[in-house]
Design a protein around this motif. Sequence first.
Motif, PDB file in Angstrom:
ATOM      1  N   LEU A 177       8.992  12.549  10.863  1.00 40.74           N
ATOM      2  CA  LEU A 177       7.832  11.977  10.877  1.00 40.74           C
ATOM      3  C   LEU A 177       7.642  11.057  12.168  1.00 40.74           C
ATOM      4  CD1 LEU A 177       7.300  10.930   7.089  1.00 40.74           C
ATOM      5  CD2 LEU A 177       6.644  13.006   8.421  1.00 40.74           C
ATOM      6  N   SER A 178       6.478  10.531  12.346  1.00 37.38           N
ATOM      7  CA  SER A 178       6.300   9.877  13.727  1.00 37.38           C
ATOM      8  C   SER A 178       6.616   8.416  13.323  1.00 37.38           C
ATOM      9  CB  SER A 178       4.854   9.996  13.832  1.00 37.38           C
ATOM     10  OG  SER A 178       3.871   9.149  13.162  1.00 37.38           O
ATOM     11  N   GLN A 179       6.851   7.719  14.501  1.00 39.18           N
ATOM     12  CA  GLN A 179       7.189   6.205  14.336  1.00 39.18           C
ATOM     13  C   GLN A 179       5.892   5.358  13.969  1.00 39.18           C
ATOM     14  OE1 GLN A 179       8.767   4.432  18.184  1.00 39.18           O
ATOM     15  NE2 GLN A 179       7.753   2.542  17.679  1.00 39.18           N
ATOM     16  N   LYS A 180       4.837   5.871  14.062  1.00 38.50           N
ATOM     17  CA  LYS A 180       3.750   5.348  13.441  1.00 38.50           C
ATOM     18  C   LYS A 180       3.847   5.314  12.028  1.00 38.50           C
ATOM     19  CE  LYS A 180      -1.388   5.128  13.837  1.00 38.50           C
ATOM     20  NZ  LYS A 180      -2.513   5.721  14.327  1.00 38.50           N
ATOM     21  N   GLU A 181       3.922   6.637  11.562  1.00 38.93           N
ATOM     22  CA  GLU A 181       4.127   6.880  10.129  1.00 38.93           C
ATOM     23  C   GLU A 181       5.143   6.032   9.472  1.00 38.93           C
ATOM     24  OE1 GLU A 181       3.087   8.180   6.483  1.00 38.93           O
ATOM     25  OE2 GLU A 181       1.922   8.153   8.037  1.00 38.93           O
ATOM     26  N   TYR A 182       6.377   6.249  10.068  1.00 34.82           N
ATOM     27  CA  TYR A 182       7.383   5.104   9.503  1.00 34.82           C
ATOM     28  C   TYR A 182       6.975   3.752   9.503  1.00 34.82           C
ATOM     29  CZ  TYR A 182      11.893   2.695   8.693  1.00 34.82           C
ATOM     30  OH  TYR A 182      12.707   2.031   8.460  1.00 34.82           O
ATOM     31  N   ILE A 183       6.360   3.011  10.494  1.00 33.83           N
ATOM     32  CA  ILE A 183       6.078   1.820  10.506  1.00 33.83           C
ATOM     33  C   ILE A 183       4.913   1.467   9.154  1.00 33.83           C
ATOM     34  CG2 ILE A 183       4.634  -0.004  11.606  1.00 33.83           C
ATOM     35  CD1 ILE A 183       6.119   0.996  14.108  1.00 33.83           C
ATOM     36  N   ASN A 184       3.931   2.384   8.936  1.00 34.00           N
ATOM     37  CA  ASN A 184       3.193   2.449   7.992  1.00 34.00           C
ATOM     38  C   ASN A 184       3.593   2.369   6.753  1.00 34.00           C
ATOM     39  OD1 ASN A 184       0.061   2.522   7.013  1.00 34.00           O
ATOM     40  ND2 ASN A 184       0.764   4.492   6.343  1.00 34.00           N
ATOM     41  N   ARG A 185       4.548   3.248   6.462  1.00 27.04           N
ATOM     42  CA  ARG A 185       5.268   3.511   5.223  1.00 27.04           C
ATOM     43  C   ARG A 185       6.151   2.131   4.799  1.00 27.04           C
ATOM     44  NH1 ARG A 185       7.391   9.592   3.720  1.00 27.04           N
ATOM     45  NH2 ARG A 185       5.387  10.592   4.054  1.00 27.04           N
ATOM     46  N   VAL A 186       6.717   1.712   5.796  1.00 24.34           N
ATOM     47  CA  VAL A 186       7.496   0.472   5.367  1.00 24.34           C
ATOM     48  C   VAL A 186       6.559  -0.755   5.255  1.00 24.34           C
ATOM     49  CG1 VAL A 186       8.851  -1.616   6.727  1.00 24.34           C
ATOM     50  CG2 VAL A 186       9.371   0.958   7.077  1.00 24.34           C
ATOM     51  N   ILE A 187       5.593  -0.859   6.148  1.00 19.44           N
ATOM     52  CA  ILE A 187       4.569  -2.017   5.394  1.00 19.44           C
ATOM     53  C   ILE A 187       4.031  -1.840   4.160  1.00 19.44           C
ATOM     54  CG2 ILE A 187       2.499  -3.086   6.054  1.00 19.44           C
ATOM     55  CD1 ILE A 187       3.206  -2.452   8.970  1.00 19.44           C
ATOM     56  N   THR A 188       3.505  -0.501   3.750  1.00 20.15           N
ATOM     57  CA  THR A 188       2.864  -0.179   2.535  1.00 20.15           C
ATOM     58  C   THR A 188       4.002  -0.483   1.341  1.00 20.15           C
ATOM     59  OG1 THR A 188       1.594   1.638   3.377  1.00 20.15           O
ATOM     60  CG2 THR A 188       2.234   1.722   1.046  1.00 20.15           C
ATOM     61  N   PHE A 189       5.257   0.051   1.534  1.00 21.79           N
ATOM     62  CA  PHE A 189       6.485  -0.252   0.884  1.00 21.79           C
ATOM     63  C   PHE A 189       6.434  -1.709   0.425  1.00 21.79           C
ATOM     64  CE2 PHE A 189      11.120  -1.047  -0.061  1.00 21.79           C
ATOM     65  CZ  PHE A 189      11.268  -0.208  -1.269  1.00 21.79           C
ATOM     66  N   LEU A 190       6.542  -2.600   1.484  1.00 21.12           N
ATOM     67  CA  LEU A 190       6.790  -3.870   1.260  1.00 21.12           C
ATOM     68  C   LEU A 190       5.273  -4.591   0.499  1.00 21.12           C
ATOM     69  CD1 LEU A 190       8.138  -5.017   4.800  1.00 21.12           C
ATOM     70  CD2 LEU A 190       9.326  -5.016   2.737  1.00 21.12           C
ATOM     71  N   GLU A 191       4.379  -4.189   0.731  1.00 16.68           N
ATOM     72  CA  GLU A 191       3.261  -4.777   0.063  1.00 16.68           C
ATOM     73  C   GLU A 191       3.214  -4.638  -1.349  1.00 16.68           C
ATOM     74  OE1 GLU A 191      -0.653  -4.839   2.560  1.00 16.68           O
ATOM     75  OE2 GLU A 191       0.120  -2.717   2.719  1.00 16.68           O
ATOM     76  N   TYR A 192       3.884  -3.592  -1.820  1.00 11.88           N
ATOM     77  CA  TYR A 192       4.023  -3.239  -3.142  1.00 11.88           C
ATOM     78  C   TYR A 192       5.225  -3.763  -3.757  1.00 11.88           C
ATOM     79  CZ  TYR A 192      -0.050  -0.122  -3.459  1.00 11.88           C
ATOM     80  OH  TYR A 192      -1.327   0.204  -3.160  1.00 11.88           O
ATOM     81  N   LEU A 193       6.198  -4.269  -2.908  1.00  8.46           N
ATOM     82  CA  LEU A 193       7.282  -4.697  -3.683  1.00  8.46           C
ATOM     83  C   LEU A 193       7.378  -6.104  -3.826  1.00  8.46           C
ATOM     84  CD1 LEU A 193      10.392  -3.722  -3.253  1.00  8.46           C
ATOM     85  CD2 LEU A 193      10.590  -4.904  -1.327  1.00  8.46           C
ATOM     86  N   SER A 194       8.006  -6.504  -5.155  1.00 13.05           N
ATOM     87  CA  SER A 194       7.975  -8.031  -5.372  1.00 13.05           C
ATOM     88  C   SER A 194       8.459  -8.778  -4.412  1.00 13.05           C
ATOM     89  CB  SER A 194       9.120  -7.796  -6.644  1.00 13.05           C
ATOM     90  OG  SER A 194       9.268  -9.336  -7.029  1.00 13.05           O
ATOM     91  N   PRO A 195       7.745 -10.080  -4.294  1.00 10.85           N
ATOM     92  CA  PRO A 195       8.290 -10.875  -3.301  1.00 10.85           C
ATOM     93  C   PRO A 195       9.518 -11.516  -3.369  1.00 10.85           C
ATOM     94  CG  PRO A 195       6.320 -11.824  -4.543  1.00 10.85           C
ATOM     95  CD  PRO A 195       6.576 -10.648  -4.817  1.00 10.85           C
ATOM     96  N   ASP A 196      10.159 -11.381  -4.605  1.00 14.90           N
ATOM     97  CA  ASP A 196      11.168 -11.872  -5.261  1.00 14.90           C
ATOM     98  C   ASP A 196      12.678 -11.138  -4.819  1.00 14.90           C
ATOM     99  OD1 ASP A 196      10.207 -14.090  -6.608  1.00 14.90           O
ATOM    100  OD2 ASP A 196      10.004 -12.662  -8.382  1.00 14.90           O
ATOM    101  N   ILE A 197      12.353  -9.842  -4.362  1.00 17.77           N
ATOM    102  CA  ILE A 197      13.217  -8.961  -3.770  1.00 17.77           C
ATOM    103  C   ILE A 197      13.646  -9.267  -2.141  1.00 17.77           C
ATOM    104  CG2 ILE A 197      13.898  -6.538  -3.454  1.00 17.77           C
ATOM    105  CD1 ILE A 197      12.470  -5.807  -5.668  1.00 17.77           C
ATOM    106  N   VAL A 198      15.016  -9.525  -2.214  1.00 21.72           N
ATOM    107  CA  VAL A 198      15.477  -9.610  -0.804  1.00 21.72           C
ATOM    108  C   VAL A 198      15.571  -8.478   0.113  1.00 21.72           C
ATOM    109  CG1 VAL A 198      17.469 -10.687   0.662  1.00 21.72           C
ATOM    110  CG2 VAL A 198      16.884 -11.651  -1.483  1.00 21.72           C
ATOM    111  N   VAL A 199      14.947  -8.653   1.541  1.00 27.21           N
ATOM    112  CA  VAL A 199      15.009  -7.388   2.261  1.00 27.21           C
ATOM    113  C   VAL A 199      16.069  -7.438   3.198  1.00 27.21           C
ATOM    114  CG1 VAL A 199      13.679  -5.942   4.005  1.00 27.21           C
ATOM    115  CG2 VAL A 199      12.618  -6.977   1.844  1.00 27.21           C
ATOM    116  N   GLN A 200      17.147  -6.616   3.118  1.00 31.20           N
ATOM    117  CA  GLN A 200      18.195  -6.788   3.979  1.00 31.20           C
ATOM    118  C   GLN A 200      17.886  -6.245   5.695  1.00 31.20           C
ATOM    119  OE1 GLN A 200      22.325  -5.633   3.558  1.00 31.20           O
ATOM    120  NE2 GLN A 200      22.304  -6.237   1.205  1.00 31.20           N
TER     121      GLN A 200
END
Length: 318
Positions: free
Chosen positions: A244-267
């Motif tokens: 997949l493209s770099q743009k799509e990867y970045i979009n997926r990461v941001i979308t994932f983080l938006e739905y992720l609980s703010p209590d979960i630590v991101v390594q």
Amino acid sequence: MNQRNHKFVETPYREYSKFLRERFGEKVYKIPIKLNLTCPNRDGSCGVGGCIFCGEQGGSFENLDATLSVRQQLIINKEYIGKRYGAKKFISYFQNFTNTYQPLDNYKKALKDAIDDDVVGITISTRPDYLQGKYLEATKPYLNKYLVTFELGIQSVNYKTLRIIGRGHGLAQSIDGILKLKSMGFRVCVHMILDLPWDTKEDIIEGARILNVLKVDEVKIHSLYVVKDTFLEHEYKNHRFKPLSQKEYINRVITFLEYLSPDIVVQRLIGRAPEDETVFCNWGQSWWKIRDEIVETMQNEHRYQGKLYEIYNKVEKG
């Protein structure tokens, strides 16, 4: 940004380095330790040849040679990392392959040898389907004094994708493994590859929701790179796999983080691998440039970890 996210001052997600500093009052660095191991997904126990993206290093490109003892690796790495980064506290990190897939006595000795006065934690990398009780019981006493974390290579929550990439386990086994570890008081870090081309955006969102429900402690986000001498390299060179493209990867990461609980630590937001070990890695970009682009995009677009979490976790009021 709502009240619960005011703690994200410099980055719009809960950084691992900040979590460790808050927990221990100073810098803490993970010390990679490499054991002479394999994986049940390589030797025929649950599969042959391993995951389609996994090379001979077992996901550990920066480790010292496994012929060195655990104690030797610990001393060498502590001296190097301590001088370079000014760290005085460390986490012993058993990184390569499946660390709960070795003789039990070897496992116990490795844990014992990984302890030192300046070690504050132990991290054990393994599979969700190889968490036998005797290994967990052998690890449990360390909870009294150390931050003990199991890292599980889940990668995807789509069972069809798991079959394609040759994980050798399904989603149910991932859930069972996480629940087992949590019930015994261990921290759990889940590895997720967010640009698997067989996953959709909906799979990415569902992945975040599942981690939320399971109350996972940490997540480590990867991009999919093509390591030499793997089945994925064969598919890549024969044009049967296209990243997949770099743009799509970045979009997926941001979308994932938006739905992720703010209590979960991101390594971390993206992985990395040596150029001489891969035929494709991070679109030819430095990992930190992509990481910075993700952060900058989130800040510019007012997006942050947990922004959409509460929308999908509302409690009905009667």
